[in-house]
Design a protein around this motif. Structure first.
Motif, PDB file in Angstrom:
ATOM      1  N   GLY A 239      -0.775   3.915  13.414  1.00 49.56           N
ATOM      2  CA  GLY A 239      -0.338   2.676  12.782  1.00 49.56           C
ATOM      3  C   GLY A 239      -0.991   2.367  11.453  1.00 49.56           C
ATOM      4  N   GLY A 242       2.472   3.520   7.290  1.00 49.51           N
ATOM      5  CA  GLY A 242       3.866   3.436   7.678  1.00 49.51           C
ATOM      6  C   GLY A 242       4.651   4.655   7.242  1.00 49.51           C
ATOM      7  N   PRO A 243       5.889   4.787   7.733  1.00 46.29           N
ATOM      8  CA  PRO A 243       6.719   5.947   7.379  1.00 46.29           C
ATOM      9  C   PRO A 243       6.959   6.077   5.874  1.00 46.29           C
ATOM     10  CG  PRO A 243       7.672   4.707   9.194  1.00 46.29           C
ATOM     11  CD  PRO A 243       6.544   3.884   8.680  1.00 46.29           C
ATOM     12  N   SER A 244       6.982   4.954   5.184  1.00 40.76           N
ATOM     13  CA  SER A 244       7.228   4.985   3.737  1.00 40.76           C
ATOM     14  C   SER A 244       5.947   5.122   2.926  1.00 40.76           C
ATOM     15  CB  SER A 244       7.964   3.709   3.318  1.00 40.76           C
ATOM     16  OG  SER A 244       7.161   2.567   3.601  1.00 40.76           O
ATOM     17  N   SER A 246       3.372   3.019   3.300  1.00 40.12           N
ATOM     18  CA  SER A 246       2.702   1.726   3.206  1.00 40.12           C
ATOM     19  C   SER A 246       1.391   1.746   3.994  1.00 40.12           C
ATOM     20  CB  SER A 246       3.604   0.613   3.743  1.00 40.12           C
ATOM     21  OG  SER A 246       3.939   0.868   5.094  1.00 40.12           O
ATOM     22  N   ARG A 248      -1.358  -0.226   6.253  1.00 42.88           N
ATOM     23  CA  ARG A 248      -1.562  -1.381   7.120  1.00 42.88           C
ATOM     24  C   ARG A 248      -3.057  -1.624   7.284  1.00 42.88           C
ATOM     25  NH1 ARG A 248      -1.703  -1.241  13.540  1.00 42.88           N
ATOM     26  NH2 ARG A 248      -2.323  -3.400  13.903  1.00 42.88           N
TER      27      ARG A 248
END
Length: 471
Positions: A239, A242-244, A246, A248
């Protein structure tokens, strides 16, 4: 009538006799100048040893500081695991550095490694030359300090434990404990001592003119670069990205705990840097304490204001890492720079740690929960390089003057070479080590165990039993 003996008669007689024979007794017991000097030297060694051991105890206490910082910067479900890794780092270091590491680092050997002194075995070596023979100790590289060899060993041991602990935070929340144990053994027995021999053991970098007073490179960069390799081989936490692409944020669970840890580390650094004199020389100790403190304070200010400018908030985590960044950076040049220079070095480190954390998060996509790579690797390199800029050592048993103090480029060049050499050594050996661990006993826990937390899966404990933990 029986006459009683009065005690005063005895004391009067004893006094008269002592006065009669005292001059002869004094003449017979009068020490020679050599004996007086020997007694003074012995007391000086005792004082040097006392200071060195007290400093070592402060550095040992830094293990508690690291445990609190790393626990506070990570999630509650992994706090027990963090504490266990810090406990194991020093435990393994205590055994492996005694058995192997100290000999590799500080015995005579060759320019690349020591070759004796294992299990702290000390003996004399006879060197034959054109000028005759000379008897030296196999621990000659550390004989510049007057303290007994066991005191020198203990002081260096706590440094080895610190080096190993640096990696713990960077690889937090997803590392198998058995894999981490294997890393800790290899680092303290082989990786750290061999590169340490190059610099502190009279090896090839020391012969060329590279200097590192208390370990910005010897200790901190080795730990930081090993952390870099470990996090890459291990991969990011679930987590984190992100897939793009990004990023977190995964906040730590207890910033007050991390703050206490930073203060403990700050205190411990007054053993780490001034203690590296390994001799009770008041003026040197006082100066090093002042430069160390100034750099830490400037690091806080630099990191705090840059994070406010970048993120719009006074970032507590960045400020705490700013203090550590300043401390790491000043560790190399602390004995040979002025307080003004140390403020500049610490300020740059505070700015650098913020930029470095952002780089590894958003550009390199390397997941380092506590910022250990930035604090210890990047700022350790900066501190080592800063010696070549700000040194006022003057040569002759000290580094040359730095570039900003009419010293030219020579010292800066040797510092850069040392940074590159230790970086290369650590990256290569750590890569081999972590890949070997990954494909044999395993380096990463399962996905379910990572989600549930390592405290439950690896230890069967909870740091906050009967508290409801909300992620």
């Amino acid at each position: 009538m029986i006459k009683r003996f009065h005690p005063s008669l005895f004391f009067h007689a004893a006094t008269i006799l002592s006065l009669l024979f005292l001059p002869q007794a004094l003449d017979a017991a009068e020490p020679t100048l050599a004996e007086l000097q020997q007694a003074v030297d012995a007391k000086n060694v005792d004082l040097d040893t006392l200071w060195t051991m007290l400093a070592a105890f402060l550095v040992f206490f830094m293990q508690a500081g690291f445990a609190l910082v790393e626990s506070g910067f990570t999630r509650a479900k992994n706090a027990v695991n963090i504490c266990m890794k810090n406990l194991l780092d020093f435990s393994f270091a205590s055994i492996l550095f005694w058995a192997v590491g100290f000999g590799l680092m500080f015995s005579v050997g060759n320019p690349f490694t020591g070759d004796s002194g294992f299990f702290l075995h000390q003996f004399d070596i006879t060197l034959s030359g054109a000028d005759g023979s000379e008897v030296i100790s196999n621990f000659e590289p550390i004989k510049w300090t007057p303290v007994p060899i066991e005191a020198a060993f203990f002081f260096q041991l706590v440094f080895a434990g610190t080096t190993a602990t640096i990696v713990s935070g960077a690889m937090a929340e997803r590392t198998k404990l058995i894999g981490y144990m294997a890393y800790s053994v290899v680092l303290t027995a082989l990786i750290y001592p061999i590169s340490g021999h190059w610099i502190w053991g009279g090896g090839w970098l020391a012969e060329l003119g590279f200097w590192d007073f208390a370990g910005s490179t010897v200790v901190h960069s080795v730990g930081g670069w090993a952390a870099l390799v470990g996090t890459i081989v291990l991969g990011p936490r679930i987590g984190k990205f992100g897939p793009s692409g990004s990023v977190r944020a995964i906040p730590g669970h207890n910033i007050p705990l991390a703050t206490l840890g930073v203060f403990i580390l700050w205190l411990g650094w007054f053993g780490f840097n001034p203690g590296s004199t390994m001799a009770l020389v008041g003026t040197d100790i006082a100066h090093i304490a002042c430069t160390t403190n100034a750099a830490a304070a400037a690091g806080v200010v630099g990191a705090l204001f840059l994070s406010r400018w970048c993120f719009g908030k006074w970032d507590a985590g960045m400020a705490l890492n700013g203090a550590l960044a300043g401390l790491v950076a000043i560790t190399c040049p602390c004995a040979w720079v002025s307080i003004i220079s140390s403020l500049i070095i610490g300020l740059v480190a505070g700015l650098l740690v913020v930029l470095s954390v952002v780089f590894f998060d958003h550009v390199a996509k390397v997941d380092d929960p506590v910022g250990a790579i930035s604090v210890h690797g990047v700022c350790g390199a900066w501190g080592t390089l800063s010696l070549g800029l700000f040194s006022e050592g003057g040569g002759d048993g000290a580094p040359l003057n730095g570039l900003f103090f009419k010293g030219g480029w020579e010292q800066l060049g040797w510092q850069f070479l040392g940074i590159v050499a230790v970086f290369g050594w650590t990256i290569v050996t750590a890569t081999v080590m972590f890949l070997a661990i990954k494909y044999t006993i395993g380096l990463r826990v399962s996905e379910d165990e990572e989600i549930d937390g390592l405290d439950a899966g690896e230890h069967g404990y909870a740091a906050y039993h009967n508290f409801q933990i909300v992620e």
